[in-house]
Design an enzyme around this catalytic site. Structure first.
Site, mmCIF file in Angstrom:
data_model
loop_
_atom_site.group_PDB
_atom_site.id
_atom_site.type_symbol
_atom_site.label_atom_id
_atom_site.label_comp_id
_atom_site.label_asym_id
_atom_site.label_seq_id
_atom_site.Cartn_x
_atom_site.Cartn_y
_atom_site.Cartn_z
ATOM 1 N N SER A 116 23.444 4.807 16.459
ATOM 2 C CA SER A 116 22.271 4.641 15.598
ATOM 3 C C SER A 116 21.697 3.226 15.657
ATOM 4 O O SER A 116 20.601 2.989 15.174
ATOM 5 C CB SER A 116 22.627 5.008 14.159
ATOM 6 O OG SER A 116 23.488 4.055 13.605
ATOM 7 N N LYS A 150 23.738 -0.734 9.603
ATOM 8 C CA LYS A 150 22.288 -0.553 9.636
ATOM 9 C C LYS A 150 21.602 -1.870 9.321
ATOM 10 O O LYS A 150 22.214 -2.805 8.817
ATOM 11 C CB LYS A 150 21.858 0.473 8.575
ATOM 12 C CG LYS A 150 22.406 1.886 8.761
ATOM 13 C CD LYS A 150 21.678 2.627 9.861
ATOM 14 C CE LYS A 150 22.263 4.032 10.038
ATOM 15 N NZ LYS A 150 23.694 4.032 10.429
#
Lengths: 191, 191
Positions: B114, B151
Site C-alpha cells: 500500500s 500510511k
DNA sequence: TAAGATAGCGAACGAGCGTTCGATAGTCAA
DNA sequence: TTGACTATCGAACGCTCGTTCGCTATCTTA
C-alpha cells in the site's frame, strides 16, 4: 530486575548522543542511582548479559549486542512508552543485517529516479557488494562512460543490457563488454 | 605536525575496534608517546581541529568529524565517482546513520504494497521512532484494529486521515481518535 | 645564526575513578 | 514465617586519571 531494561535504554541513548560511556558516578546520576556500587552491580549484570564489555585497558565499552534494535513484528499492545522488545521478536543491528562481506561492500548514493519503480529513490543509499559476477535479474552498479549507473541487468539475444525501472528511461545496450562495479544487495533510506 | 594524521588513524582504529577511547596513558602507549603530557597536547590539538570533544562529564569523546573518511578514494579511472557517501553527515555505521534515539526506535517489517509509490515495498524494514507526536505529511505506523499499518498522515477538514501511496487502496478515515505507534524515520531493504 | 614555534619528556599532584564491604529493604518460595 | 536472593545505599580506600610545569630537541624563518 526489569529496571535494567530502562537503564539500558538510557545508556543507549547517552551513547548514541555522545559516542562514549559516562563514568560510574555519572551513570548513577543519569539513571537515578545514588550509589556507585549500585552502578557497579548493574554494570556487572550487563556484562554478564553481553551488553557491555571492558577494553584491554579496563575501560567500559559497549558490545555489538548493545546496538541491537528490536524488531516489532506483530501488533503490539501499544499502551505507553514502555520499551517493548521483551518478547521473542529478534533483535539485530542493521549493519549485520545488510552487510555480509564488509570489505567488499560499499554504499552508493542514488542519483535520479531511473529505478523508481523498483522502490529506489533519489538520495537513497544503495548497499553494493563489489563482485565481478552478476547474473540476469540482479540490480547492478555498472560503469558507463566513467559514471556509475544503477540498473537491472538483463539478457537480450545473448547480450547483456541495463534496464532502468522507470518507463521514462530507455534501455541501455552497451557495445562490447559491460563493466560491472558490483551488485546491489540492500538499500538504506533516511527521511 | 603530520604525525597527528597517523595518530588520528590509530585512534580511529582503536575506536572502531572497541567503541571507546582509551585513557591518556593507554593512548600514549598506543601511539608511542612516552609522556601523558604529550598526549594531552595532542588531544588539545584534536579538540581544536574538531576531531575530539568532551562529554558533559568531561570524558573524551569523538565528534562527527572523527569519523570522516579521507575523500581520497581510488583515483582509478578519471571520473569514477566516489562510492562512499560523500555527504557531510557521515556515519561510521548504518545504525548510526539511521538511529538517533535507540531506546525509542524499533524496526517494523512492511506487509503489503500500500505504500509502493513511496518506494516502500513488501518485506522492507521500516525504522520507526516511537513518538506520540506526528505531523501532517509524516509517514506513520498507526494501530488500526490492533494491527500495524504504515500510511502517510494527512489532514482533511481538521481530521487526521491515513493515506496509502498506491492508487489501488482507499484512504482510511478513522472514527474518533487515531492511535499512532510511531513515525517512520528510515527504511532498510535487503535483497 | 639567533628567535620563535612545535613536539615531546618526565615528575609531581590532587581529584575522581572503580572497587569493596557491610547494612537495609523488598520479593518470592518453601 | 523464615531464609535465600536481589537491588540498592553509603562509606572507605588505594590507584589511576588528566593536569600542570619546567625542560630539551628539532624545525622554520628572518
Amino acid at each position: 530486575m526489569s529496571n535494567d531494561r530502562s537503564y539500558l535504554s538510557l545508556l543507549q541513548d547517552y551513547y548514541a548522543q555522545h559516542r562514549a560511556l559516562p563514568s560510574y558516578a555519572s551513570i548513577g546520576h543519569l539513571l537515578g542511582l545514588k550509589s556507585k556500587s549500585s552502578v557497579a552491580a548493574m554494570v556487572a549484570r550487563f556484562k554478564l548479559a553481553g551488553y557491555l564489555d571492558s577494553t584491554p585497558d579496563k575501560r567500559l565499552a559497549p558490545t555489538k549486542r548493545f546496538f541491537e534494535r528490536p524488531l516489532a513484528e506483530a501488533p503490539v499492545q501499544a499502551g505507553m512508552p514502555n520499551p517493548v522488545d521483551d518478547g521473542q521478536g529478534d533483535a539485530l543491528t542493521i549493519d549485520d543485517y545488510l552487510i555480509e562481506r564488509p570489505s567488499q561492500t560499499v554504499l552508493v548514493r542514488v542519483k535520479g529516479d531511473s529505478m523508481m519503480d523498483a522502490g529506489i529513490l533519489e538520495g537513497d543509499l544503495v548497499v553494493v557488494e563489489k563482485a565481478a559476477a552478476a547474473k540476469r535479474g540482479d540490480i547492478v552498479v555498472a560503469i558507463v562512460d566513467g559514471q556509475f549507473t544503477l540498473k537491472r541487468l538483463d539478457l537480450e539475444r545473448g547480450q547483456f543490457v541495463l534496464k532502468p525501472e522507470n518507463r521514462a528511461y530507455p534501455v541501455l545496450r552497451p557495445e562490447g563488454s559491460l563493466e560491472i562495479f558490483g551488485v546491489m544487495v540492500g538499500l538504506v533510506r533516511k527521511l
